[in-house]
Design a protein around this motif. Structure first.
Motif, PDB file in Angstrom:
ATOM      1  N   UNK A  23       0.931  -1.348  -0.049  1.00 17.79           N
ATOM      2  CA  UNK A  23       0.023   0.076  -0.088  1.00 17.79           C
ATOM      3  C   UNK A  23       0.878   1.380   0.180  1.00 17.79           C
ATOM      4  N   UNK A  24       1.921   1.043   0.761  1.00 17.32           N
ATOM      5  CA  UNK A  24       2.851   2.423   0.539  1.00 17.32           C
ATOM      6  C   UNK A  24       3.481   2.634  -0.756  1.00 17.32           C
ATOM      7  N   UNK A  25       3.829   1.503  -1.352  1.00 14.99           N
ATOM      8  CA  UNK A  25       4.352   1.750  -2.525  1.00 14.99           C
ATOM      9  C   UNK A  25       3.360   2.022  -3.566  1.00 14.99           C
ATOM     10  N   UNK A  26       2.039   1.613  -3.566  1.00 15.15           N
ATOM     11  CA  UNK A  26       0.885   2.182  -4.259  1.00 15.15           C
ATOM     12  C   UNK A  26       0.769   3.597  -4.211  1.00 15.15           C
ATOM     13  N   UNK A  27       0.750   4.067  -2.878  1.00 15.33           N
ATOM     14  CA  UNK A  27       0.576   5.504  -2.644  1.00 15.33           C
ATOM     15  C   UNK A  27       1.853   6.127  -3.216  1.00 15.33           C
ATOM     16  N   UNK A  28       3.075   5.591  -3.229  1.00 15.10           N
ATOM     17  CA  UNK A  28       4.193   6.465  -3.646  1.00 15.10           C
ATOM     18  C   UNK A  28       4.097   6.443  -5.123  1.00 15.10           C
ATOM     19  N   UNK A  33       3.525  10.382  -9.533  1.00 10.55           N
ATOM     20  CA  UNK A  33       2.725  10.634 -11.031  1.00 10.55           C
ATOM     21  C   UNK A  33       2.113  12.167 -10.612  1.00 10.55           C
ATOM     22  N   UNK A  34       1.531  12.302  -9.729  1.00  9.35           N
ATOM     23  CA  UNK A  34       0.770  13.698  -9.584  1.00  9.35           C
ATOM     24  C   UNK A  34       2.033  14.609  -9.472  1.00  9.35           C
ATOM     25  N   UNK A  35       2.962  14.676  -8.704  1.00 10.63           N
ATOM     26  CA  UNK A  35       4.233  15.413  -8.449  1.00 10.63           C
ATOM     27  C   UNK A  35       4.644  15.528  -9.974  1.00 10.63           C
ATOM     28  N   UNK A  36       4.660  14.474 -10.621  1.00  3.27           N
ATOM     29  CA  UNK A  36       5.511  14.838 -12.079  1.00  3.27           C
ATOM     30  C   UNK A  36       4.632  15.558 -12.961  1.00  3.27           C
ATOM     31  N   UNK A  37       3.280  15.497 -12.907  1.00  6.65           N
ATOM     32  CA  UNK A  37       2.357  16.478 -13.556  1.00  6.65           C
ATOM     33  C   UNK A  37       2.416  17.721 -13.222  1.00  6.65           C
ATOM     34  N   UNK A 143       5.439  -0.635 -15.356  1.00  7.20           N
ATOM     35  CA  UNK A 143       6.234  -1.695 -15.196  1.00  7.20           C
ATOM     36  C   UNK A 143       6.913  -1.514 -13.602  1.00  7.20           C
ATOM     37  N   UNK A 144       6.912  -0.501 -13.112  1.00  6.79           N
ATOM     38  CA  UNK A 144       7.292  -0.458 -11.699  1.00  6.79           C
ATOM     39  C   UNK A 144       6.348  -1.099 -10.746  1.00  6.79           C
ATOM     40  N   UNK A 145       4.992  -0.785 -11.013  1.00  6.59           N
ATOM     41  CA  UNK A 145       3.971  -1.486 -10.231  1.00  6.59           C
ATOM     42  C   UNK A 145       3.977  -3.034 -10.469  1.00  6.59           C
ATOM     43  N   UNK A 146       4.368  -3.644 -11.546  1.00  3.25           N
ATOM     44  CA  UNK A 146       4.336  -5.014 -11.684  1.00  3.25           C
ATOM     45  C   UNK A 146       5.580  -5.633 -11.264  1.00  3.25           C
ATOM     46  N   UNK A 193      -2.158   0.517  -8.862  1.00  2.00           N
ATOM     47  CA  UNK A 193      -1.661   2.020  -8.822  1.00  2.00           C
ATOM     48  C   UNK A 193      -0.904   2.358 -10.126  1.00  2.00           C
ATOM     49  N   UNK A 194      -0.020   1.554 -10.449  1.00  2.00           N
ATOM     50  CA  UNK A 194       0.662   1.844 -11.759  1.00  2.00           C
ATOM     51  C   UNK A 194      -0.121   2.086 -13.071  1.00  2.00           C
ATOM     52  N   UNK A 195      -1.273   1.328 -13.134  1.00  2.00           N
ATOM     53  CA  UNK A 195      -2.097   1.256 -14.335  1.00  2.00           C
ATOM     54  C   UNK A 195      -2.852   2.555 -14.095  1.00  2.00           C
TER      55      UNK A 195
END
Length: 255
Positions: A23-28, A33-37, A143-146, A193-195
């Motif tokens: 869950x921590x990785x999913x939130x990260x 993604x939001x920070x990148x935008x 890819x990171x999520x997988x 989260x990755x998708x």
């Protein structure tokens, strides 16, 4: 038996064995993604739009019947601005390189204005780089999520195997399998989260590409309106006509 696990697998189990880690990785992933935008919007997207509109405003002042002559007269100023050497000396690399390509094909038509064999849209072909960058990151985050999901499953399988070896009877095996399923289920949150991050990035990239294409279309129309277009297909017949007139003049009696 747990001591027989190789160091790499032991490290994976220690890192991804807890259910909350996924869950921590999913939130990260989502936060990244939001920070990148936001970062891309302030560092690449908005500056590029402002530069395109600034150049468009410069050219719209030349619009009219005398646009070609005005463009020729003010070319030094326009070249300085389009080359990115005005103001603070910074400009989008795609804009600067595109102008360098376009400028290299401008030919002075004997004081009547410039002619060129290329359209502005062909020279400035990389202005959507901010959108392309978001699409690249969209693929990476999937890819990171997988990868994190698979590492979590490896950790869950290793813990379940260890529990089965040390336990006694069917109860211990059933408990180990239930733990495996519970831990493995949470690991799929990283893939989700990755998708989801990929979808968000691609949607934002699509809207930004549309905005860039709208802005650049106005710039290209204004720029092409300030020069004459002379493609190679049009130059060749003109050259052929000139050669025929020259040949007729040479074979004319008394010449």
């Amino acid at each position: 038996m747990a001591a027989n696990i190789d160091p790499v697998t032991r490290l994976v189990v220690m890192t991804f064995g807890a259910p909350g880690v996924a869950l921590l990785f999913a939130a990260a992933i989502l936060l990244f993604a939001i920070g990148l935008i936001v970062y891309s919007g302030f560092k690449a997207y908005r500056p590029l739009l402002n530069e395109i509109r600034d150049r468009w405003n410069l050219l719209t002042g030349l619009a009219g019947p005398g646009a070609r002559q005005a463009f020729l007269d003010q070319f030094a100023k326009i070249d300085t601005r389009f080359s990115g050497t005005a103001r603070d000396g910074h400009a989008s690399a795609a804009l600067v390189l595109g102008w360098a390509n376009y400028r290299s094909l401008l030919v002075d038509s004997e004081g009547e204005g410039f002619v060129t064999s290329i359209r502005a849209a062909e020279a400035f072909d990389r202005l959507d780089e901010p959108a392309r960058a978001l699409e690249w990151w969209a693929n990476i985050l999937v890819a990171v999520g997988l990868v994190v999901t698979f590492l979590g499953i490896v950790a869950a399988l290793s813990e379940a195997t260890s529990a089965m070896r040390t336990g006694n009877g069917g109860g211990a095996m059933q408990s180990a399998l239930m733990g495996l399923l519970a831990i493995a289920a949470t690991k799929f949150w990283t893939s989700i989260a990755g998708v989801l991050a990929s979808i968000i990035l691609r949607v934002v990239a699509r809207f930004r590409r549309q905005a860039i294409e709208t802005a650049e279309a106005g710039l290209f129309v204004a720029l092409d309106g300030c020069v004459g277009f002379m493609p190679p297909e049009k130059v060749s017949p003109e050259q052929l006509k000139s050669l025929k007139r020259l040949e007729a003049a040479l074979v004319r009696p008394g010449v």
